[in-house]
Design an enzyme around this catalytic site. Structure first.
Site, PDB file in Angstrom:
ATOM      1  N   ASN A   9       0.867  -1.185   0.000  1.00 17.07           N
ATOM      2  CA  ASN A   9       0.000   0.000   0.000  1.00 17.07           C
ATOM      3  C   ASN A   9       0.899   1.229   0.000  1.00 17.07           C
ATOM      4  O   ASN A   9       1.449   1.599   1.024  1.00 17.07           O
ATOM      5  CB  ASN A   9      -0.895  -0.024   1.252  1.00 17.07           C
ATOM      6  CG  ASN A   9      -1.758   1.221   1.346  1.00 17.07           C
ATOM      7  OD1 ASN A   9      -1.911   1.955   0.361  1.00 17.07           O
ATOM      8  ND2 ASN A   9      -2.321   1.474   2.507  1.00 17.07           N
ATOM      9  N   HIS A  98      -9.705   0.981   4.927  1.00 16.42           N
ATOM     10  CA  HIS A  98      -8.424   1.321   5.574  1.00 16.42           C
ATOM     11  C   HIS A  98      -8.672   2.393   6.629  1.00 16.42           C
ATOM     12  O   HIS A  98      -9.455   3.321   6.415  1.00 16.42           O
ATOM     13  CB  HIS A  98      -7.427   1.813   4.516  1.00 16.42           C
ATOM     14  CG  HIS A  98      -6.024   1.857   5.046  1.00 16.42           C
ATOM     15  ND1 HIS A  98      -5.595   2.842   5.909  1.00 16.42           N
ATOM     16  CD2 HIS A  98      -4.968   1.028   4.860  1.00 16.42           C
ATOM     17  CE1 HIS A  98      -4.324   2.610   6.216  1.00 16.42           C
ATOM     18  NE2 HIS A  98      -3.919   1.511   5.600  1.00 16.42           N
ATOM     19  N   GLU A 170      -5.830  -4.916  10.608  1.00 20.15           N
ATOM     20  CA  GLU A 170      -4.835  -3.865  10.779  1.00 20.15           C
ATOM     21  C   GLU A 170      -5.115  -3.092  12.060  1.00 20.15           C
ATOM     22  O   GLU A 170      -5.914  -2.129  12.044  1.00 20.15           O
ATOM     23  CB  GLU A 170      -4.893  -2.890   9.603  1.00 20.15           C
ATOM     24  CG  GLU A 170      -4.531  -3.490   8.276  1.00 20.15           C
ATOM     25  CD  GLU A 170      -3.893  -2.433   7.387  1.00 20.15           C
ATOM     26  OE1 GLU A 170      -2.739  -2.627   6.987  1.00 20.15           O
ATOM     27  OE2 GLU A 170      -4.523  -1.406   7.122  1.00 20.15           O
ATOM     28  N   SER A 216       2.983  -2.075  10.477  1.00 22.44           N
ATOM     29  CA  SER A 216       4.428  -2.036  10.730  1.00 22.44           C
ATOM     30  C   SER A 216       5.161  -3.351  10.460  1.00 22.44           C
ATOM     31  O   SER A 216       6.138  -3.671  11.138  1.00 22.44           O
ATOM     32  CB  SER A 216       4.710  -1.561  12.161  1.00 22.44           C
ATOM     33  OG  SER A 216       4.282  -0.229  12.316  1.00 22.44           O
TER      34      SER A 216
HETATM   35  C1  PEP Z   1      -0.987   0.224   5.999  1.00 26.83           C
HETATM   36  O1  PEP Z   1      -1.034   1.386   5.646  1.00 26.83           O
HETATM   37  O2  PEP Z   1      -1.898  -0.545   5.661  1.00 26.83           O
HETATM   38  C2  PEP Z   1       0.146  -0.230   6.803  1.00 26.83           C
HETATM   39  C3  PEP Z   1       0.087  -1.416   7.338  1.00 26.83           C
HETATM   40  O3  PEP Z   1       1.175   0.640   6.936  1.00 26.83           O
HETATM   41  P1  PEP Z   1       2.589   0.330   7.694  1.00 26.83           P
HETATM   42  O4  PEP Z   1       3.106  -0.966   7.160  1.00 26.83           O
HETATM   43  O5  PEP Z   1       3.454   1.492   7.353  1.00 26.83           O
HETATM   44  O6  PEP Z   1       2.269   0.229   9.150  1.00 26.83           O
END
Ligand code: PEP
Length: 252
Positions: A9, A98, A170, A216
């Site tokens: 993403n 999201h 997430e 992350s």
């Molecule tokens: C995301 O935006 O879906 C995401 C998981 O970002 P990051 O990996 O930077 O935490």
């Protein structure tokens, strides 16, 4: 066996040159070096670059997803992009739900429900994101938060339609923070999500649906998280913008 999926993403990052050269380099490295990638790789660049990115990936195993669509078919919605427009340039996948869209663009369950409907109308597959805030986790209500997010959206759809979904868990507190859910916490939540699908749609569907983890993921923690039994891949933000890290995650 369920498909393992990695979704990059890219959010509002990378201009035309950066987008196209990253994708071309990634392809070159993967195929010239015969890098074994047993995972389906999906890249979600910004709207203006979806078409060219999709063209670059034609005939490969990699594919493109949009980061958003508008919930209406067409009309006076200045600045918006419809599902039909995406379909007309060959885009077959979209990210919905999201937390950045929920928080900054006020996309509530009702709007998301409409977005899902329009995506399905145009045969666009959906990667639907769910996640709790840190205060919800601290209050120990994270399981019911996720359950409600699914009940208010994805679970409105039929057994037949559900084949068009993948889910991304997430936790909001893990997105872009450098903090990840522990592999055990991720596994517990993924198992819980799968059990909800089993209750609603039966064992066969729940065994088939891919549930990705996002928050992350990097090249150091990827292996521990992605190898949990109910974790079928990752939705990756920051680390997908770095070629070396992304390649390491692909190979982990
Ligand atoms: C995301 O935006 O879906 C995401 C998981 O970002 P990051 O990996 O930077 O935490």
């Amino acid at each position: 066996m369920r498909e393992k999926i990695l979704v990059a993403n890219w959010k509002m990052n990378y201009d035309f040159y950066e987008t196209t050269s990253f994708i071309r380099n990634l392809l070159k490295i993967l195929f010239d070096n015969k890098i074994n990638h047993n995972k389906k790789i999906i890249i979600a660049p910004s709207f203006p670059f979806l078409h060219i990115s999709n063209q670059i990936l034609q005939g490969t195993t990699l594919s493109i997803a949009s980061q958003n669509i508008h919930q209406k078919d067409k009309g006076a919605y200045t600045g918006e992009v419809s599902a039909n427009m995406l379909k007309s340039i060959g885009i077959k996948k979209v990210l919905l739900g999201h937390s950045e869209r929920r928080i900054y663009f006020f996309e509530d369950d009702n709007i998301l429900l409409q977005k899902i409907k329009i995506a399905l109308k145009y045969n666009i597959k959906i990667l639907f994101c769910v996640g709790e805030t840190i205060s919800e986790r601290n209050k120990n209500v994270h399981y019911s938060v996720i359950e409600n997010q699914l009940k208010n959206t994805v679970f409105h759809f039929s057994l037949h339609e559900i084949a068009n979904f993948s889910i991304a868990y997430e936790p909001i507190w893990a997105i872009g923070t450098g903090i990840t859910a522990s592999p055990k916490d991720a596994q517990n939540m993924h198992q819980f999500i799968r059990s909800l699908f089993s209750e609603k749609y039966g064992k066969e569907i729940s065994n088939k649906i891919s549930i990705l983890y996002g928050g992350s993921i990097n090249d150091i923690n990827a292996k521990d998280i992605l190898y949990q039994e109910d974790v079928d891949g990752g939705l990756i933000g920051n680390s997908s913008l770095d070629m070396n890290k992304f390649l390491n995650i692909i190979q982990s």
